[in-house]
Motif scaffolding. Structure first.
Motif, PDB file in Angstrom:
ATOM      1  N   GLU A 220      14.921  27.900  59.512  1.00  0.00           N
ATOM      2  CA  GLU A 220      13.767  28.716  59.142  1.00  0.00           C
ATOM      3  C   GLU A 220      12.933  28.988  60.404  1.00  0.00           C
ATOM      4  OE1 GLU A 220      13.212  30.130  56.263  1.00  0.00           O
ATOM      5  OE2 GLU A 220      15.145  29.260  55.640  1.00  0.00           O
ATOM      6  N   PRO A 221      12.506  30.253  60.562  1.00  0.00           N
ATOM      7  CA  PRO A 221      11.743  30.599  61.771  1.00  0.00           C
ATOM      8  C   PRO A 221      10.318  30.038  61.751  1.00  0.00           C
ATOM      9  CG  PRO A 221      11.856  32.469  60.291  1.00  0.00           C
ATOM     10  CD  PRO A 221      12.718  31.394  59.682  1.00  0.00           C
ATOM     11  N   VAL A 222       9.766  29.929  62.959  1.00  0.00           N
ATOM     12  CA  VAL A 222       8.358  29.574  63.096  1.00  0.00           C
ATOM     13  C   VAL A 222       7.502  30.780  62.711  1.00  0.00           C
ATOM     14  CG1 VAL A 222       6.551  28.896  64.735  1.00  0.00           C
ATOM     15  CG2 VAL A 222       8.850  27.906  64.911  1.00  0.00           C
ATOM     16  N   VAL A 223       6.443  30.542  61.980  1.00  0.00           N
ATOM     17  CA  VAL A 223       5.587  31.641  61.524  1.00  0.00           C
ATOM     18  C   VAL A 223       4.181  31.393  62.057  1.00  0.00           C
ATOM     19  CG1 VAL A 223       4.640  32.871  59.558  1.00  0.00           C
ATOM     20  CG2 VAL A 223       6.980  31.958  59.461  1.00  0.00           C
ATOM     21  N   TYR A 224       3.620  32.418  62.761  1.00  0.00           N
ATOM     22  CA  TYR A 224       2.258  32.365  63.260  1.00  0.00           C
ATOM     23  C   TYR A 224       1.393  33.289  62.397  1.00  0.00           C
ATOM     24  CZ  TYR A 224       4.131  29.899  67.281  1.00  0.00           C
ATOM     25  OH  TYR A 224       4.740  28.975  68.087  1.00  0.00           O
ATOM     26  N   PRO A 225       0.100  33.022  62.384  1.00  0.00           N
ATOM     27  CA  PRO A 225      -0.775  33.810  61.491  1.00  0.00           C
ATOM     28  C   PRO A 225      -0.959  35.252  61.927  1.00  0.00           C
ATOM     29  CG  PRO A 225      -2.087  32.307  62.822  1.00  0.00           C
ATOM     30  CD  PRO A 225      -0.644  31.941  63.074  1.00  0.00           C
TER      31      PRO A 225
ATOM     32  N   PHE B  97      12.624  29.676  67.507  1.00  0.00           N
ATOM     33  CA  PHE B  97      13.198  30.641  66.556  1.00  0.00           C
ATOM     34  C   PHE B  97      12.060  31.334  65.823  1.00  0.00           C
ATOM     35  CE2 PHE B  97      15.462  31.239  62.312  1.00  0.00           C
ATOM     36  CZ  PHE B  97      16.090  32.398  62.723  1.00  0.00           C
ATOM     37  N   ARG B  98      12.011  32.691  65.897  1.00  0.00           N
ATOM     38  CA  ARG B  98      10.872  33.446  65.365  1.00  0.00           C
ATOM     39  C   ARG B  98      11.213  34.350  64.159  1.00  0.00           C
ATOM     40  NH1 ARG B  98       6.620  34.121  69.009  1.00  0.00           N
ATOM     41  NH2 ARG B  98       6.424  32.230  70.300  1.00  0.00           N
ATOM     42  N   GLY B  99      12.476  34.643  63.891  1.00  0.00           N
ATOM     43  CA  GLY B  99      12.783  35.544  62.756  1.00  0.00           C
ATOM     44  C   GLY B  99      14.272  35.811  62.622  1.00  0.00           C
ATOM     45  N   LYS B 100      14.693  36.207  61.403  1.00  0.00           N
ATOM     46  CA  LYS B 100      16.111  36.552  61.180  1.00  0.00           C
ATOM     47  C   LYS B 100      16.211  37.571  60.044  1.00  0.00           C
ATOM     48  CE  LYS B 100      17.020  32.718  57.953  1.00  0.00           C
ATOM     49  NZ  LYS B 100      17.868  31.533  57.686  1.00  0.00           N
ATOM     50  N   GLN B 101      17.331  38.337  60.044  1.00  0.00           N
ATOM     51  CA  GLN B 101      17.549  39.359  59.006  1.00  0.00           C
ATOM     52  C   GLN B 101      19.038  39.711  58.952  1.00  0.00           C
ATOM     53  OE1 GLN B 101      15.207  40.669  56.830  1.00  0.00           O
ATOM     54  NE2 GLN B 101      17.057  41.440  55.844  1.00  0.00           N
ATOM     55  N   GLN B 102      19.547  39.925  57.721  1.00  0.00           N
ATOM     56  CA  GLN B 102      20.942  40.342  57.565  1.00  0.00           C
ATOM     57  C   GLN B 102      21.110  41.815  57.930  1.00  0.00           C
ATOM     58  OE1 GLN B 102      22.161  39.428  53.539  1.00  0.00           O
ATOM     59  NE2 GLN B 102      23.139  37.511  54.199  1.00  0.00           N
TER      60      GLN B 102
ATOM     61  N   LEU C 166      14.086  43.860  61.529  1.00  0.00           N
ATOM     62  CA  LEU C 166      13.821  42.449  61.774  1.00  0.00           C
ATOM     63  C   LEU C 166      12.325  42.222  61.969  1.00  0.00           C
ATOM     64  CD1 LEU C 166      14.866  39.593  62.402  1.00  0.00           C
ATOM     65  CD2 LEU C 166      15.228  40.333  64.774  1.00  0.00           C
ATOM     66  N   GLY C 167      11.757  41.351  61.163  1.00  0.00           N
ATOM     67  CA  GLY C 167      10.358  40.948  61.343  1.00  0.00           C
ATOM     68  C   GLY C 167      10.273  39.727  62.259  1.00  0.00           C
ATOM     69  N   ILE C 168       9.414  39.776  63.317  1.00  0.00           N
ATOM     70  CA  ILE C 168       9.331  38.727  64.339  1.00  0.00           C
ATOM     71  C   ILE C 168       7.899  38.195  64.393  1.00  0.00           C
ATOM     72  CG2 ILE C 168       9.697  38.166  66.762  1.00  0.00           C
ATOM     73  CD1 ILE C 168      11.495  40.718  66.847  1.00  0.00           C
ATOM     74  N   SER C 169       7.784  36.899  64.240  1.00  0.00           N
ATOM     75  CA  SER C 169       6.464  36.267  64.344  1.00  0.00           C
ATOM     76  C   SER C 169       6.022  36.248  65.810  1.00  0.00           C
ATOM     77  CB  SER C 169       6.532  34.844  63.790  1.00  0.00           C
ATOM     78  OG  SER C 169       5.267  34.243  63.808  1.00  0.00           O
ATOM     79  N   VAL C 170       4.829  36.747  66.076  1.00  0.00           N
ATOM     80  CA  VAL C 170       4.319  36.890  67.453  1.00  0.00           C
ATOM     81  C   VAL C 170       3.159  35.921  67.684  1.00  0.00           C
ATOM     82  CG1 VAL C 170       3.291  38.474  69.123  1.00  0.00           C
ATOM     83  CG2 VAL C 170       5.050  39.295  67.529  1.00  0.00           C
ATOM     84  N   LEU C 171       3.216  35.220  68.813  1.00  0.00           N
ATOM     85  CA  LEU C 171       2.119  34.311  69.175  1.00  0.00           C
ATOM     86  C   LEU C 171       1.130  34.989  70.113  1.00  0.00           C
ATOM     87  CD1 LEU C 171       0.786  31.525  69.147  1.00  0.00           C
ATOM     88  CD2 LEU C 171       2.338  30.842  71.003  1.00  0.00           C
ATOM     89  N   GLN C 172       1.621  35.688  71.108  1.00  0.00           N
ATOM     90  CA  GLN C 172       0.739  36.352  72.083  1.00  0.00           C
ATOM     91  C   GLN C 172       1.442  37.577  72.650  1.00  0.00           C
ATOM     92  OE1 GLN C 172       0.025  33.296  74.990  1.00  0.00           O
ATOM     93  NE2 GLN C 172       2.061  33.455  75.902  1.00  0.00           N
ATOM     94  N   GLU C 173       0.670  38.472  73.180  1.00  0.00           N
ATOM     95  CA  GLU C 173       1.192  39.711  73.737  1.00  0.00           C
ATOM     96  C   GLU C 173       2.019  39.413  74.977  1.00  0.00           C
ATOM     97  OE1 GLU C 173      -0.447  44.051  75.302  1.00  0.00           O
ATOM     98  OE2 GLU C 173      -1.842  42.556  74.488  1.00  0.00           O
ATOM     99  N   GLY C 174       3.100  40.180  75.149  1.00  0.00           N
ATOM    100  CA  GLY C 174       3.921  40.079  76.329  1.00  0.00           C
ATOM    101  C   GLY C 174       5.083  39.107  76.190  1.00  0.00           C
ATOM    102  N   GLU C 175       5.274  38.531  75.016  1.00  0.00           N
ATOM    103  CA  GLU C 175       6.392  37.615  74.840  1.00  0.00           C
ATOM    104  C   GLU C 175       7.723  38.370  74.923  1.00  0.00           C
ATOM    105  OE1 GLU C 175       4.849  33.977  72.086  1.00  0.00           O
ATOM    106  OE2 GLU C 175       5.255  35.870  71.052  1.00  0.00           O
ATOM    107  N   ARG C 176       8.672  37.686  75.577  1.00  0.00           N
ATOM    108  CA  ARG C 176       9.994  38.284  75.698  1.00  0.00           C
ATOM    109  C   ARG C 176      10.914  37.682  74.623  1.00  0.00           C
ATOM    110  NH1 ARG C 176      11.037  40.936  80.436  1.00  0.00           N
ATOM    111  NH2 ARG C 176      13.261  40.441  80.272  1.00  0.00           N
TER     112      ARG C 176
END
Length: 357
Positions: free
Chosen positions: A283-288, A319-324, A336-346
């Motif tokens: 399961e991916p990590v989820v940020y608010p 791990f931030r997200g997954k999708q079939q 694909l939905g990706i949980s983001v912590l801060q701008e500029g993440e690669r």
């Protein structure tokens, strides 16, 4: 004249016919008186002399006719020829036209000859022609009737449909029916036997849940039919083409074969069923913060990846997200939905299927 004998023989006598001495020479009945003219003998007698007309020789022919729409008199032959006569057909002076059986009575009406004859005139029905159309039709739930045309046109007829000895007033269900057409007309006869074929209608079958993830339980697809609730036979084969006794449960690619088993509907269908192994991503990590979304086309060396494969997104080792993956127009798509912590993440992506990771 009359012939007279006496006892004793040879006596003289006189004969009169209706009081006349001259014997008659025309037909009729005459009062004959014979009187003995002897001095020593006496005698007198009265009789009736009947002179009949001679019989004519009469022959009737043409007593069997086929209806042709015209009067059908019999053929009369009389000897001597030229004698007058009266003829009736079941009491009528007019020769009949319609089919039937008629009593023929002929009487000679001549001053010299007499005679009569009887016979039976039989006029049979003519043979009509029958033509059939619409012998091949498709089931649609409505009664199916053939089209009958006759020559002459418009003849009354009876149509009988049977299937394996059972009568049907109007066939509806798909199948093969024997059709017996009989003319029911006062002037024409005839019959014809043909076949009516009502073919099955093509049904529609819809598949869903063709891609699933293995969890130890059988993974049959959801199959629906149009019309609904039609009887079907479902069979599965593995990757080697071997038939399976039931729906598969292990990861792999399978074939699903569906065949309609219905009286009125037909169809056979084939689809691919894929059962994916459980992906290793967890399961991916989820940020608010609001997630980012990635839409893309996924291929390997220009070939679409299989539907159901999973794309995982990582930022570093997290791990931030997954999708079939889904397939549309022969292309593999992923949103694909990706949980983001801060701008500029690669972000880096990882593709999973049951064979490689």
């Amino acid at each position: 004249m009359v012939k007279v004998t006496t006892v004793p023989s040879g006596l003289k006598y006189s004969v009169t016919y209706d009081g006349e001495n001259t014997p008659p020479n025309t037909y009729g009945s005459y009062s004959v008186k014979i009187k003995i003219n002897e001095p020593n003998h006496y005698g007198e007698i009265s009789e009736i002399l009947t002179i009949k007309k001679p019989d004519a020789n009469i022959s009737l022919s043409g007593l069997a006719k086929v209806y042709d729409g015209k009067q059908s008199p019999v053929v009369v032959s009389i000897t001597p020829s030229g004698l007058k006569y009266n003829i009736t057909y079941s009491g009528s002076d007019i020769p009949p036209t319609d089919p039937g059986t008629y009593s023929v009575q002929l009487t000679v009406s001549d001053d010299i000859y007499q005679g009569s004859a009887t016979g039976e005139l039989i006029i049979t029905k003519a043979v009509g022609s029958i033509k059939i159309n619409n012998q091949n039709q498709k089931y649609d739930g409505n009664p199916k009737n053939i089209t009958v045309t006759t020559v002459p046109a418009g003849l009354k007829h009876i149509v009988r449909y049977t299937q394996k000895g059972v009568d049907f007033s109007q066939p509806i269900s798909a199948g093969i029916y024997d059709v017996n057409i009989t003319l029911d007309d006062v002037r024409y006869q005839g019959s014809k036997i043909e076949i009516l074929t009502i073919s099955k209608k093509q049904a529609a079958v819809n598949f869903s849940n063709l891609v699933s993830t293995a969890d130890g339980n059988p993974k049959p697809p959801i199959i629906t039919t149009t019309p609904i609730n039609l009887n079907i036979i479902v069979q599965y084969t593995d990757a080697e083409g071997q038939k399976m006794a039931s729906a598969p449960s292990k990861p792999g690619v399978y074939k699903v074969f569906v065949t309609l088993k219905e009286t009125n509907y037909s169809g056979s269908f084939e689809k691919e069923l894929k059962i994916n192994a459980t992906d290793p991503f967890g399961e991916p990590v989820v940020y608010p913060q609001n997630p980012a979304f990635l839409f893309g086309i996924v291929d390997i060396s220009g070939s679409p990846v299989p539907e159901g494969d999973v794309i995982g997104a990582y930022v570093g080792d997290q791990f931030r997200g997954k999708q079939q993956v889904i397939i549309s127009d022969n292309k593999s798509y992923v949103t694909l939905g990706i949980s983001v912590l801060q701008e500029g993440e690669r972000m880096r992506l990882k593709l999973f299927n049951e064979y490689s990771c």
